[in-house]
Every structure is written in C-alpha cells, then in structure tokens.
Design a protein around this motif. Structure first.
Motif, PDB file in Angstrom:
ATOM      1  N   VAL A  89       1.080  -1.142  -0.079  1.00 11.65           N
ATOM      2  CA  VAL A  89       0.009  -0.325  -0.223  1.00 11.65           C
ATOM      3  C   VAL A  89       0.575   0.896   0.123  1.00 11.65           C
ATOM      4  CG1 VAL A  89      -1.543   1.272   1.258  1.00 11.65           C
ATOM      5  CG2 VAL A  89      -1.964  -1.034   0.673  1.00 11.65           C
ATOM      6  N   LEU A  90       2.189   1.384   0.778  1.00 14.98           N
ATOM      7  CA  LEU A  90       2.257   2.451   0.582  1.00 14.98           C
ATOM      8  C   LEU A  90       3.286   3.126  -0.294  1.00 14.98           C
ATOM      9  CD1 LEU A  90       3.818   2.101   4.560  1.00 14.98           C
ATOM     10  CD2 LEU A  90       1.664   3.955   4.137  1.00 14.98           C
ATOM     11  N   TRP A  91       3.712   1.868  -0.875  1.00 15.45           N
ATOM     12  CA  TRP A  91       4.956   1.784  -1.703  1.00 15.45           C
ATOM     13  C   TRP A  91       3.862   2.122  -3.321  1.00 15.45           C
ATOM     14  CZ3 TRP A  91       6.744  -4.216  -2.068  1.00 15.45           C
ATOM     15  CH2 TRP A  91       7.975  -4.162  -1.234  1.00 15.45           C
ATOM     16  N   GLU A  92       2.823   2.229  -3.125  1.00 15.58           N
ATOM     17  CA  GLU A  92       1.970   2.364  -4.510  1.00 15.58           C
ATOM     18  C   GLU A  92       1.742   3.941  -3.609  1.00 15.58           C
ATOM     19  OE1 GLU A  92      -2.370   0.991  -4.382  1.00 15.58           O
ATOM     20  OE2 GLU A  92      -1.294  -1.178  -4.660  1.00 15.58           O
ATOM     21  N   GLU A  93       1.071   4.590  -2.660  1.00 19.39           N
ATOM     22  CA  GLU A  93       1.105   6.012  -1.998  1.00 19.39           C
ATOM     23  C   GLU A  93       1.450   6.439   0.127  1.00 19.39           C
ATOM     24  OE1 GLU A  93      -2.413   8.859  -1.389  1.00 19.39           O
ATOM     25  OE2 GLU A  93      -3.015   6.919  -2.077  1.00 19.39           O
ATOM     26  N   GLU A  94       2.643   6.861  -0.381  1.00 22.33           N
ATOM     27  CA  GLU A  94       2.836   7.242   1.168  1.00 22.33           C
ATOM     28  C   GLU A  94       2.030   8.471   2.176  1.00 22.33           C
ATOM     29  OE1 GLU A  94       7.318   7.521   2.392  1.00 22.33           O
ATOM     30  OE2 GLU A  94       7.183   7.364   0.634  1.00 22.33           O
ATOM     31  N   GLY A  95       2.094   8.121   3.011  1.00 22.40           N
ATOM     32  CA  GLY A  95       1.724   9.404   3.318  1.00 22.40           C
ATOM     33  C   GLY A  95       0.375   8.943   4.038  1.00 22.40           C
ATOM     34  N   LEU A  96      -0.192   8.137   4.108  1.00 21.87           N
ATOM     35  CA  LEU A  96      -0.991   7.560   4.443  1.00 21.87           C
ATOM     36  C   LEU A  96      -1.787   7.560   5.989  1.00 21.87           C
ATOM     37  CD1 LEU A  96      -2.473   4.718   1.457  1.00 21.87           C
ATOM     38  CD2 LEU A  96      -2.969   6.971   1.970  1.00 21.87           C
ATOM     39  N   SER A  97      -3.142   8.021   6.235  1.00 13.40           N
ATOM     40  CA  SER A  97      -3.476   7.461   7.575  1.00 13.40           C
ATOM     41  C   SER A  97      -3.318   6.550   8.172  1.00 13.40           C
ATOM     42  CB  SER A  97      -4.918   9.015   8.052  1.00 13.40           C
ATOM     43  OG  SER A  97      -5.762   7.451   7.304  1.00 13.40           O
ATOM     44  N   VAL A  98      -3.291   5.749   8.875  1.00 17.46           N
ATOM     45  CA  VAL A  98      -3.633   4.744   9.941  1.00 17.46           C
ATOM     46  C   VAL A  98      -4.967   4.232   9.512  1.00 17.46           C
ATOM     47  CG1 VAL A  98      -4.300   2.813  11.822  1.00 17.46           C
ATOM     48  CG2 VAL A  98      -2.019   4.542  12.347  1.00 17.46           C
ATOM     49  N   LYS A  99      -6.185   4.727   9.567  1.00 18.45           N
ATOM     50  CA  LYS A  99      -7.781   4.648   8.544  1.00 18.45           C
ATOM     51  C   LYS A  99      -7.169   3.998   7.311  1.00 18.45           C
ATOM     52  CE  LYS A  99     -11.786   5.555   9.075  1.00 18.45           C
ATOM     53  NZ  LYS A  99     -12.944   7.367   9.440  1.00 18.45           N
ATOM     54  N   GLU A 100      -6.805   5.159   6.492  1.00 18.59           N
ATOM     55  CA  GLU A 100      -7.037   5.458   5.460  1.00 18.59           C
ATOM     56  C   GLU A 100      -6.352   3.467   4.305  1.00 18.59           C
ATOM     57  OE1 GLU A 100      -6.718   9.116   3.353  1.00 18.59           O
ATOM     58  OE2 GLU A 100      -4.933   9.163   4.535  1.00 18.59           O
ATOM     59  N   ILE A 101      -4.950   2.998   5.145  1.00 15.69           N
ATOM     60  CA  ILE A 101      -4.882   1.847   5.018  1.00 15.69           C
ATOM     61  C   ILE A 101      -5.108   0.711   5.508  1.00 15.69           C
ATOM     62  CG2 ILE A 101      -2.595   0.955   5.526  1.00 15.69           C
ATOM     63  CD1 ILE A 101      -0.577   2.885   6.182  1.00 15.69           C
ATOM     64  N   GLY A 102      -6.202   0.781   6.808  1.00 14.48           N
ATOM     65  CA  GLY A 102      -6.895  -0.246   7.217  1.00 14.48           C
ATOM     66  C   GLY A 102      -8.141  -0.067   6.354  1.00 14.48           C
ATOM     67  N   THR A 103      -8.775   0.877   6.347  1.00 11.71           N
ATOM     68  CA  THR A 103      -9.475   0.553   4.483  1.00 11.71           C
ATOM     69  C   THR A 103      -9.001  -0.190   3.145  1.00 11.71           C
ATOM     70  OG1 THR A 103     -10.813   2.436   5.486  1.00 11.71           O
ATOM     71  CG2 THR A 103     -11.225   1.729   3.065  1.00 11.71           C
ATOM     72  N   LEU A 110      -6.928  -1.991   3.623  1.00 12.33           N
ATOM     73  CA  LEU A 110      -6.718  -3.783   3.764  1.00 12.33           C
ATOM     74  C   LEU A 110      -7.407  -4.639   3.963  1.00 12.33           C
ATOM     75  CD1 LEU A 110      -2.620  -2.900   5.364  1.00 12.33           C
ATOM     76  CD2 LEU A 110      -3.092  -3.948   2.804  1.00 12.33           C
ATOM     77  N   PHE A 111      -8.848  -3.997   4.483  1.00 10.49           N
ATOM     78  CA  PHE A 111      -9.879  -4.287   5.309  1.00 10.49           C
ATOM     79  C   PHE A 111      -9.464  -4.655   6.633  1.00 10.49           C
ATOM     80  CE2 PHE A 111     -10.214  -5.309   0.580  1.00 10.49           C
ATOM     81  CZ  PHE A 111     -11.643  -4.882   0.601  1.00 10.49           C
ATOM     82  N   LEU A 112      -8.709  -3.643   7.232  1.00 14.51           N
ATOM     83  CA  LEU A 112      -7.856  -4.338   8.509  1.00 14.51           C
ATOM     84  C   LEU A 112      -8.187  -3.168   9.593  1.00 14.51           C
ATOM     85  CD1 LEU A 112      -4.164  -5.113   8.010  1.00 14.51           C
ATOM     86  CD2 LEU A 112      -6.404  -6.464   8.553  1.00 14.51           C
ATOM     87  N   ASP A 113      -9.128  -3.469  10.730  1.00 19.23           N
ATOM     88  CA  ASP A 113      -8.962  -2.355  11.974  1.00 19.23           C
ATOM     89  C   ASP A 113      -7.349  -1.781  12.380  1.00 19.23           C
ATOM     90  OD1 ASP A 113      -8.696  -4.541  13.989  1.00 19.23           O
ATOM     91  OD2 ASP A 113     -10.543  -5.044  13.857  1.00 19.23           O
ATOM     92  N   SER A 114      -8.017  -0.724  13.178  1.00 12.34           N
ATOM     93  CA  SER A 114      -6.555  -0.241  13.980  1.00 12.34           C
ATOM     94  C   SER A 114      -6.163  -0.829  15.348  1.00 12.34           C
ATOM     95  CB  SER A 114      -7.338   1.835  14.366  1.00 12.34           C
ATOM     96  OG  SER A 114      -8.014   1.045  15.402  1.00 12.34           O
ATOM     97  N   GLY A 115      -7.460  -1.758  15.535  1.00 12.42           N
ATOM     98  CA  GLY A 115      -6.733  -2.524  16.685  1.00 12.42           C
ATOM     99  C   GLY A 115      -5.346  -3.749  16.392  1.00 12.42           C
ATOM    100  N   THR A 116      -5.325  -4.158  14.680  1.00  7.27           N
ATOM    101  CA  THR A 116      -5.161  -4.595  13.964  1.00  7.27           C
ATOM    102  C   THR A 116      -3.538  -4.420  12.979  1.00  7.27           C
ATOM    103  OG1 THR A 116      -6.620  -6.257  13.528  1.00  7.27           O
ATOM    104  CG2 THR A 116      -4.580  -7.209  12.391  1.00  7.27           C
ATOM    105  N   LEU A 117      -4.071  -2.976  13.308  1.00 13.20           N
ATOM    106  CA  LEU A 117      -2.612  -2.834  11.946  1.00 13.20           C
ATOM    107  C   LEU A 117      -1.942  -1.837  12.832  1.00 13.20           C
ATOM    108  CD1 LEU A 117      -2.252  -2.253   9.028  1.00 13.20           C
ATOM    109  CD2 LEU A 117      -3.548   0.179   9.228  1.00 13.20           C
ATOM    110  N   THR A 118      -2.054  -1.099  14.281  1.00 11.94           N
ATOM    111  CA  THR A 118      -1.177  -0.246  14.458  1.00 11.94           C
ATOM    112  C   THR A 118      -0.388  -0.555  15.139  1.00 11.94           C
ATOM    113  OG1 THR A 118      -3.094   1.022  15.261  1.00 11.94           O
ATOM    114  CG2 THR A 118      -1.387   0.607  16.753  1.00 11.94           C
ATOM    115  N   PRO A 119      -0.503  -2.397  16.224  1.00 12.96           N
ATOM    116  CA  PRO A 119       0.654  -3.185  16.166  1.00 12.96           C
ATOM    117  C   PRO A 119       1.497  -3.365  15.499  1.00 12.96           C
ATOM    118  CG  PRO A 119      -0.999  -4.138  17.019  1.00 12.96           C
ATOM    119  CD  PRO A 119      -1.869  -2.784  16.221  1.00 12.96           C
ATOM    120  N   LEU A 120       0.893  -3.762  14.294  1.00  9.56           N
ATOM    121  CA  LEU A 120       1.480  -4.829  12.847  1.00  9.56           C
ATOM    122  C   LEU A 120       2.771  -3.059  12.351  1.00  9.56           C
ATOM    123  CD1 LEU A 120       0.210  -5.974   9.842  1.00  9.56           C
ATOM    124  CD2 LEU A 120       2.116  -4.512   9.520  1.00  9.56           C
TER     125      LEU A 120
END
Length: 172
Positions: free
Chosen positions: A62-76, A78-88
């Motif tokens: 995702v970041l190789w396609e577009e940097e500077g995304l918010s955690v929420k945008e990355i989660g959207t 990848l279909f991941l919630d912030s509770g899963t994404l934040t530790p990752l």
C-alpha cells in the motif's frame, strides 16, 4: 487385521453424494479459506528472508503505491481495523521500514511514511508477486482471471452483507 466394531451410539456414515450442498468439498467458502491458508504458507516462505509477515508485506505494498496515508486509510485499503493494524505498524517502525508522524492540524491522526530502508525493500522484493504466482500452477492469464473473479466475489459479499444489515435495521 480386525476391524473395530461400531461404538455404541455411533452414527453410521452417510452415503457420499458428490452433489450434496452440505458436503465440505462443495463449499466455496471453504475452498477460499483453504486457499488463503495455502497462500499464507507460501508467502511465509517467500518473506522469511526479508523478516516480514504477510500483513506487513501488504502494508508495504500500500505504501509503495502511496505514502503518507493515515492509519485509517491503510486499514480501509487492507480491510483491517486499527486494533490489528496499529501493532503491525509499530513492528514495521521498530524494524526501520516505516515512520509514523502525527498530523500537526489534528494530533489524533497518524500518517505513515516509508523510510529509505522501506523504499529500498521494494526493489529487492519485486520478484515476490511472480514467485507467488508461479506457485499457484496457473499461468498469468488464468491468475488474472481468478483475481477478477475474487474481486467480484469480495464486492458481492460486501454488498450483500451491507444490504442484509440494511434490511435488518429496517425490520427493527
């Protein structure tokens, strides 16, 4: 060799009907589930030399396609919630692949950027999609067709679930 007598109360096996809709081998959901697990094992092998997990690899894609995304945008994406994404993301930051930056206008927002190490990894991992694709036994055209079918499947399930929630809300 003697066969064991049936246990008391044991249910005799049903005759096998290959068209039985309740047969495990006839479940589309199980075929997708099992294929996802097989992909996970394949990617574990491919990503081991880079010391990455499959979800971490997806974040990097995702970041190789577009940097500077918010955690929420990355989660959207990848279909991941912030509770899963934040530790990752914290693990990716700890390994030096990404950096997190708070938005100056809204301190609650965190944007994710690649580090030089994370950018460098893109070139070194360019072969991964072809290696993984080759492990499927499908040629490029069939892989593309399968991808299109799976994207349509995901969209249909997402739309069906949304419509089901709407109907349930209307009935409440």
């Amino acid at each position: 060799m003697r066969s064991e007598p049936p246990r008391s109360g044991a249910i005799p096996a049903r005759p096998v009907d290959p068209l039985d809709p309740q047969r495990l081998d006839n479940q589309l959901c199980f075929a997708v589930y099992a294929a996802a697990h097989a992909f996970g094992r394949a990617y574990r092998t491919l990503l081991a030399e880079h010391d990455l997990t499959y979800p971490q690899y997806l974040v990097l894609l995702v970041l190789w396609e577009e940097e500077g995304l918010s955690v929420k945008e990355i989660g959207t994406r990848l279909f991941l919630d912030s509770g899963t994404l934040t530790p990752l993301l914290k693990r990716l930051e700890g390994s030096g692949h990404v950096r997190r930056a708070r938005d100056r206008a809204d301190e609650r927002q965190v944007s994710i950027f690649l580090t030089p190490k994370g950018r460098d990894l893109q070139g070194r991992m360019a072969c991964i999609p072809d290696q993984a694709g080759g492990m499927t036994g499908l040629d490029l055209g069939n892989r593309r067709e399968l991808l299109d079918h799976l994207v349509n499947l995901r969209s249909g399930l997402h739309d069906g679930a949304a419509n089901g929630r709407e109907r349930a809300a209307d009935q409440a």
